[in-house]
Design an enzyme around this catalytic site. Structure first.
Site, mmCIF file in Angstrom:
data_model
loop_
_atom_site.group_PDB
_atom_site.id
_atom_site.type_symbol
_atom_site.label_atom_id
_atom_site.label_comp_id
_atom_site.label_asym_id
_atom_site.label_seq_id
_atom_site.Cartn_x
_atom_site.Cartn_y
_atom_site.Cartn_z
ATOM 1 N N GLY A 77 26.302 0.147 29.986
ATOM 2 C CA GLY A 77 27.201 -0.297 31.049
ATOM 3 C C GLY A 77 28.041 -1.498 30.643
ATOM 4 N N ARG A 112 26.486 6.068 26.630
ATOM 5 C CA ARG A 112 25.029 5.936 26.768
ATOM 6 C C ARG A 112 24.254 6.896 25.866
ATOM 7 N NH1 ARG A 112 23.402 2.469 30.556
ATOM 8 N NH2 ARG A 112 24.738 1.994 32.337
ATOM 9 N N ASP A 170 17.467 -0.768 25.933
ATOM 10 C CA ASP A 170 17.388 0.555 25.292
ATOM 11 C C ASP A 170 18.244 0.595 24.020
ATOM 12 O OD1 ASP A 170 15.683 1.690 27.163
ATOM 13 O OD2 ASP A 170 17.315 2.342 28.462
ATOM 14 N N LYS A 179 23.255 -7.635 25.676
ATOM 15 C CA LYS A 179 24.211 -7.388 26.750
ATOM 16 C C LYS A 179 23.535 -6.724 27.928
ATOM 17 C CE LYS A 179 25.094 -3.738 27.873
ATOM 18 N NZ LYS A 179 25.227 -2.339 28.282
ATOM 19 N N THR A 180 23.752 -7.123 29.114
ATOM 20 C CA THR A 180 23.537 -6.380 30.353
ATOM 21 C C THR A 180 23.686 -7.328 31.538
ATOM 22 O OG1 THR A 180 22.106 -5.044 31.762
ATOM 23 C CG2 THR A 180 20.944 -6.521 30.281
ATOM 24 N N ILE A 181 24.453 -6.874 32.523
ATOM 25 C CA ILE A 181 24.608 -7.705 33.725
ATOM 26 C C ILE A 181 23.268 -7.828 34.444
ATOM 27 C CG2 ILE A 181 27.045 -7.180 34.106
ATOM 28 C CD1 ILE A 181 25.976 -5.338 36.481
ATOM 29 N N ASP A 182 22.359 -6.869 34.197
ATOM 30 C CA ASP A 182 21.086 -6.848 34.936
ATOM 31 C C ASP A 182 20.217 -8.064 34.640
ATOM 32 O OD1 ASP A 182 22.100 -4.432 35.654
ATOM 33 O OD2 ASP A 182 20.431 -3.219 34.946
ATOM 34 N N TYR A 241 28.368 -8.276 63.213
ATOM 35 C CA TYR A 241 27.834 -7.261 62.290
ATOM 36 C C TYR A 241 26.648 -7.768 61.491
ATOM 37 C CZ TYR A 241 32.304 -4.820 62.938
ATOM 38 O OH TYR A 241 33.377 -4.173 63.472
ATOM 39 N N GLY A 254 21.674 -3.717 39.341
ATOM 40 C CA GLY A 254 20.481 -4.210 38.650
ATOM 41 C C GLY A 254 19.474 -3.096 38.723
ATOM 42 N N ARG A 255 19.499 -2.232 37.699
ATOM 43 C CA ARG A 255 18.776 -0.964 37.795
ATOM 44 C C ARG A 255 17.277 -1.140 38.023
ATOM 45 N NH1 ARG A 255 20.824 2.553 33.607
ATOM 46 N NH2 ARG A 255 20.136 0.891 32.225
ATOM 47 N N GLU A 275 19.394 -2.942 43.708
ATOM 48 C CA GLU A 275 19.684 -1.520 43.476
ATOM 49 C C GLU A 275 18.433 -0.691 43.150
ATOM 50 O OE1 GLU A 275 23.110 0.181 40.649
ATOM 51 O OE2 GLU A 275 21.481 -0.775 39.569
ATOM 52 N N GLU A 321 32.313 -3.663 40.816
ATOM 53 C CA GLU A 321 33.275 -4.759 41.073
ATOM 54 C C GLU A 321 33.065 -5.940 40.128
ATOM 55 O OE1 GLU A 321 31.334 -3.293 43.184
ATOM 56 O OE2 GLU A 321 32.403 -2.778 45.023
HETATM 57 P P1 FBP Z 1 23.108 -1.467 31.103
HETATM 58 O O1 FBP Z 1 21.631 -1.513 31.282
HETATM 59 O O2 FBP Z 1 23.564 -0.467 30.122
HETATM 60 O O3 FBP Z 1 23.660 -2.827 30.818
HETATM 61 O O4 FBP Z 1 23.788 -1.035 32.473
HETATM 62 C C1 FBP Z 1 23.388 -1.624 33.654
HETATM 63 C C2 FBP Z 1 24.051 -1.021 34.852
HETATM 64 O O5 FBP Z 1 25.234 -1.702 35.183
HETATM 65 C C3 FBP Z 1 23.059 -1.022 36.024
HETATM 66 O O6 FBP Z 1 23.144 -2.226 36.728
HETATM 67 C C4 FBP Z 1 23.458 0.211 36.769
HETATM 68 O O7 FBP Z 1 22.390 0.788 37.464
HETATM 69 C C5 FBP Z 1 23.889 1.143 35.698
HETATM 70 O O8 FBP Z 1 24.383 0.348 34.654
HETATM 71 C C6 FBP Z 1 24.957 2.100 36.156
HETATM 72 O O9 FBP Z 1 25.188 3.029 35.159
HETATM 73 P P2 FBP Z 1 26.507 3.882 35.008
HETATM 74 O O10 FBP Z 1 27.481 3.031 34.260
HETATM 75 O O11 FBP Z 1 26.085 5.023 34.179
HETATM 76 O O12 FBP Z 1 27.000 4.212 36.358
#
Ligand code: FBP
Length: 552
Positions: A81, A145, A176, A202-205, A243, A251-252, A311, A426
């Site tokens: 991602g 991926r 991974d 790398k990963t925003i998570d 609301y 954040g998988r 998420e 976003e």
């Molecule tokens: P990475 O682990 O590859 O950095 O990706 C994280 C992520 O942004 C998660 O937060 C999200 O669940 C997933 O990728 C979404 O994947 P896709 O880009 O396949 O929709």
């Protein structure tokens, strides 16, 4: 292409580097520490990584080193991602290579790891780099991926490396992808290939971290972007006062993003998946917790609020976790039978026969739309695509029912108008904050020094990140040191251990100490947009998580 004035200015931004990386590469001494081990399963890992296991940590110090500058050919891959700052990793690597010897070449493998196995690349020129400095996204060379796992894929990667006389390949990815980097480094050495392999975190998570990798890049920018949006929604909620906003955040697996966003914005509720798992909280228990806050706020006349939802939550709720695990086993075991089911009624009938009684009850208790989303194809690493499961809608629907019932019984007198949001894409390709721009450039430059030092099987590491950039420490960590053995797709595999939220860590404890107040009293904080120009305390500071983890 039309370029905004801000973009033009950002092209010219010069990322800050640790002092040790600022001079010539020949002025860097690469210190190697003691042999290392692994997170767990050292014996098995030693036998899998015969050539790489136990390598020492590398740290760069100023001084006369042994690096002999020369022209090199290096490949680079963006994997997984998008994360803000990926282009700056490439820029740092490119600038390091060219500063050492202007005849060096950098090849960008296109579309992720598949670019390496298919030998698809473009040479990265100064013009390309300059058009991507300090920009978000991965559009310079694209990403993907694909998992390099079959003997044919490893052989194809080696073929590409030989054909292009690659001195090294840099893989910019998450846990991974860096596991893949470790396997590739081992394969190359086992097959007598000189191509070095270096990873970048790398990963925003935010779940690729440990004592030596303080944070993965992209987390800072993504969570600041989400926090700005959450703050804006909070201000709207506090203005309109009508609301309840349910915001699912990317954040998988880990809840670092939700936790950091909560620390930045003070929502009424923020669920933390790791806590849900530890306390074995069922869906019903979560509805109890959220509805209690809604009722107490309604009693004060405040029929509005904000709930943050990580998420990956569904995979941590015990009954859903069991259900998803069973679905993960059933689908591959009955691939052909499942493939021909073209409607949900048929799929439901199929699962009724195959699921355990408990999971079948859980499957039937959730709305059909959500149940369908649990069946969406897994990614190439076997992960459930949680970004496509509308957990916020699941909770909103269940809360509507619960509050309706409570109203009938007379225990709730408020009004409940829920609105759902999902913030993920976003923030993932946002223009990097100064922190990510500096950190990524330093990671790329440090990857170059690891290559120049002749190392392989390492991940680039830049530390001491809460200090000014000049004081950052750079070096490399052996990838095998971050690994253990885990069950994946029913088989034991070597993998980099994911860093989940630690419930005894300072970030969670800080949140836990404040959340009861935030639940009932409107305590919203509106962080505003990322700033690039201005005082350092506004523009350069990183996340609250990192500061708390480092006791700052
Ligand atoms: P990475 O682990 O590859 O950095 O990706 C994280 C992520 O942004 C998660 O937060 C999200 O669940 C997933 O990728 C979404 O994947 P896709 O880009 O396949 O929709």
């Amino acid at each position: 292409m039309t370029i905004s004035e801000l973009q033009k200015a950002r092209y010219g931004y010069k990322p800050k580097l640790p002092a040790v990386l600022a001079g010539q590469v020949s002025e860097i001494s690469v210190d190697l520490g003691a042999p290392t081990s692994a997170v767990a399963n050292a014996t098995e890992l030693r036998s899998i990584f015969k050539h790489n296991f136990g390598k020492p940590i590398a740290s760069f110090q100023p001084g006369k080193g042994s690096i002999k500058p020369k022209a090199r050919t290096v490949g680079v891959i963006l994997s997984g991602g998008q994360a803000p700052g990926g282009h700056n990793v490439i820029a740092g690597l490119f600038d390091g290579l060219k500063k050492e010897n202007s005849a060096s070449r950098l090849f960008g493998f296109t579309g992720g790891p598949a670019g390496l196995t298919n030998n698809k690349f473009q040479e990265i020129t100064a013009e390309i780099v300059d058009a991507h400095r300090n920009t978000g996204g991965f559009d310079m060379i694209g990403s993907g991926r694909t998992k390099i796992e079959t003997p044919e894929q490893f052989a194809a990667a080696l073929e590409t490396a030989k054909k292009n006389k690659l001195d090294a390949v840099v893989i910019i990815g998450g846990d991974d992808s860096n596991t893949n980097a470790a396997l590739l480094a081992e394969y190359f050495l086992a097959n007598g290939a000189a191509t070095q392999v270096i990873g970048c975190p790398k990963t925003i998570d935010g779940d690729l971290k440990n004592e030596l990798i303080e944070t993965s890049f992209g987390f800072d920018t993504a969570v600041k972007t989400y926090s700005e949006l959450i703050g804006n929604i909070m201000r709207d909620a506090n203005s309109a006062k009508k609301y309840w906003h349910f915001i699912k955040l990317m954040g998988r697996a880990a809840s670092h993003i939700a936790l950091e966003a909560a620390l930045q914005t003070h929502p009424n509720i923020c669920l933390i998946s790791e806590e849900v798992e530890q306390k074995k909280l069922s869906l019903g228990a979560l509805i109890d917790e959220i509805s209690a806050a809604i009722v107490r706020r309604a009693e004060k006349g405040e029929n509005f609020g904000v709930v943050l939802i990580p998420e990956g939550l569904v995979e941590f709720i015990p009954e859903m976790k069991k259900l998803i695990a069973e679905i993960n086993d059933i689908i591959p075991a009955h691939k052909d039978e499942f493939a021909v089911l073209d409607n949900f009624a048929a799929q439901l009938a199929f699962f009724e026969k195959k699921l355990s009684a408990e999971s079948c009850a859980a499957f039937k208790s959730i709305p059909a739309e959500i149940a369908k989303q649990l069946l969406i194809d897994r990614d190439s690493h076997g992960n459930v695509q949680v970004s496509r499961i509308e957990t916020e809608k699941l909770l909103m629907g269940m809360l509507e029912e619960r509050l309706k019932k409570m109203k009938k019984e007379g225990s709730y007198k408020g009004s409940f108008l829920p609105l759902g949001h999902f913030f993920g894409y976003e923030g993932r390709a946002a223009a990097p904050s100064n922190f990510d721009a500096d950190y990524c450039y330093s990671l790329g430059y440090s990857a170059f020094v690891l290559i120049a030092a002749g190392l392989t099987g390492y991940i680039s590491s830049v530390r001491n990140l809460t200090a000014p950039a000049a004081q950052w420490k750079a070096g490399g960590v052996p990838l095998t040191m971050m690994m253990n053995i885990e069950k994946r797709h029913g088989a034991e595999k070597p993998v980099i251990k994911k860093a989940l939220v630690e419930l005894d860590g300072a970030p969670f404890k800080t949140f836990a100490a404040a959340r009861d107040t935030w639940a009932v009293t409107t305590s919203f904080v509106y962080p505003g947009a990322i700033q690039y120009y201005g005082p350092s305390e506004v523009c350069d500071t990183t996340t609250i998580t990192l500061r708390l983890e480092q006791g700052k």
